[in-house]
Every structure is written in structure tokens, then in C-alpha cells.
Design a protein around this motif. Structure first.
Motif, PDB file in Angstrom:
ATOM      1  N   MET A   1       0.831  -1.181   0.000  1.00  0.00           N
ATOM      2  CA  MET A   1       0.000   0.000   0.000  1.00  0.00           C
ATOM      3  C   MET A   1       0.871   1.239   0.000  1.00  0.00           C
ATOM      4  N   GLY A   2       0.447   2.242  -0.736  1.00  0.00           N
ATOM      5  CA  GLY A   2       1.164   3.510  -0.759  1.00  0.00           C
ATOM      6  C   GLY A   2       0.871   4.331   0.482  1.00  0.00           C
ATOM      7  N   LEU A   3       1.782   5.220   0.759  1.00  0.00           N
ATOM      8  CA  LEU A   3       1.589   6.057   1.930  1.00  0.00           C
ATOM      9  C   LEU A   3       0.449   7.049   1.735  1.00  0.00           C
ATOM     10  N   GLY A   4       0.409   7.663   0.575  1.00  0.00           N
ATOM     11  CA  GLY A   4      -0.671   8.610   0.324  1.00  0.00           C
ATOM     12  C   GLY A   4      -0.528   9.874   1.159  1.00  0.00           C
ATOM     13  N   ARG A   5      -1.609  10.542   1.274  1.00  0.00           N
ATOM     14  CA  ARG A   5      -1.613  11.814   1.993  1.00  0.00           C
ATOM     15  C   ARG A   5      -1.959  11.592   3.454  1.00  0.00           C
ATOM     16  N   GLN A   6      -1.285  12.298   4.339  1.00  0.00           N
ATOM     17  CA  GLN A   6      -1.569  12.132   5.757  1.00  0.00           C
ATOM     18  C   GLN A   6      -2.938  12.677   6.084  1.00  0.00           C
ATOM     19  N   ARG A   7      -3.590  12.029   7.003  1.00  0.00           N
ATOM     20  CA  ARG A   7      -4.880  12.518   7.451  1.00  0.00           C
ATOM     21  C   ARG A   7      -4.661  13.610   8.482  1.00  0.00           C
ATOM     22  N   THR A   8      -5.400  14.677   8.359  1.00  0.00           N
ATOM     23  CA  THR A   8      -5.280  15.769   9.316  1.00  0.00           C
ATOM     24  C   THR A   8      -6.627  15.998   9.975  1.00  0.00           C
ATOM     25  N   ARG A   9      -6.584  16.433  11.194  1.00  0.00           N
ATOM     26  CA  ARG A   9      -7.787  16.704  11.949  1.00  0.00           C
ATOM     27  C   ARG A   9      -7.709  18.134  12.464  1.00  0.00           C
ATOM     28  N   LEU A  28     -18.411  15.824  16.458  1.00  0.00           N
ATOM     29  CA  LEU A  28     -17.195  16.604  16.683  1.00  0.00           C
ATOM     30  C   LEU A  28     -16.605  16.316  18.056  1.00  0.00           C
ATOM     31  N   ARG A  29     -17.466  16.195  19.072  1.00  0.00           N
ATOM     32  CA  ARG A  29     -16.971  15.881  20.426  1.00  0.00           C
ATOM     33  C   ARG A  29     -16.280  14.533  20.458  1.00  0.00           C
ATOM     34  N   ARG A  30     -16.875  13.558  19.765  1.00  0.00           N
ATOM     35  CA  ARG A  30     -16.296  12.208  19.724  1.00  0.00           C
ATOM     36  C   ARG A  30     -14.901  12.218  19.114  1.00  0.00           C
ATOM     37  N   ARG A  31     -14.699  13.065  18.112  1.00  0.00           N
ATOM     38  CA  ARG A  31     -13.399  13.132  17.444  1.00  0.00           C
ATOM     39  C   ARG A  31     -12.437  14.097  18.114  1.00  0.00           C
ATOM     40  N   GLY A  32     -12.873  14.763  19.179  1.00  0.00           N
ATOM     41  CA  GLY A  32     -12.001  15.664  19.912  1.00  0.00           C
ATOM     42  C   GLY A  32     -11.793  16.998  19.215  1.00  0.00           C
ATOM     43  N   ILE A  33     -12.783  17.442  18.446  1.00  0.00           N
ATOM     44  CA  ILE A  33     -12.694  18.701  17.717  1.00  0.00           C
ATOM     45  C   ILE A  33     -13.575  19.724  18.416  1.00  0.00           C
TER      46      ILE A  33
END
Length: 74
Positions: A1-9, A28-33
Motif C-alpha cells: 500500500m502507498g503512503l498517500g496523503r496524511q490525514r489531518t484533523r 465533533l466531540r467524539r473526534r475531539g474537535i
């Protein structure tokens, strides 16, 4: 698998009143945003009518919204 683009939050999300729903806020609360979403007037009024059973209003940072406003320089 390729690395691809990093996920950002994002650290914080700003939205208008249309996105104020229980499901959006809980997601949003669940994801800490952190969210800065104003509450519509009818929702505030209904909560106040319920009195002590109306629950706690969602946290709203007025400083965050005032610093993010756009000014029109003519």
C-alpha cells in the motif's frame, strides 16, 4: 500500500447556525474537535421554557467568533 496523503484533523471548527444539531456536535466531540457554532434563537427559547429540565447550553466562545470576522477594507 502507498503512503498517500496524511490525514489531518482540525483543532477547531467554525460553523453557522444551520449546522447546530445534536448529531453534528456529538460527532465533533467524539473526534475531539472543538466547535464554535452559534445556537439558533428558537432553540434557546425552547430550552429556557423547560426551566431546570432544559439542560446545559453548549459551550460557545464569543472571542473565537469575533476574531474570525472579516472586515471589508474599501
Amino acid at each position: 500500500m502507498g503512503l498517500g496523503r496524511q490525514r489531518t484533523r482540525p483543532d477547531r471548527v467554525r460553523a453557522d447556525k444551520a449546522y447546530d444539531s445534536r448529531s453534528n456536535r456529538s460527532y465533533l466531540r467524539r473526534r475531539g474537535i472543538k466547535a464554535t457554532i452559534p445556537v439558533p434563537a428558537d432553540r434557546i427559547r425552547n430550552r429556557l421554557q423547560r426551566g431546570s429540565r432544559g439542560g446545559r447550553p453548549p459551550k460557545f466562545d464569543k472571542d473565537d467568533t469575533s476574531s474570525g470576522t472579516r472586515s471589508s477594507a474599501g
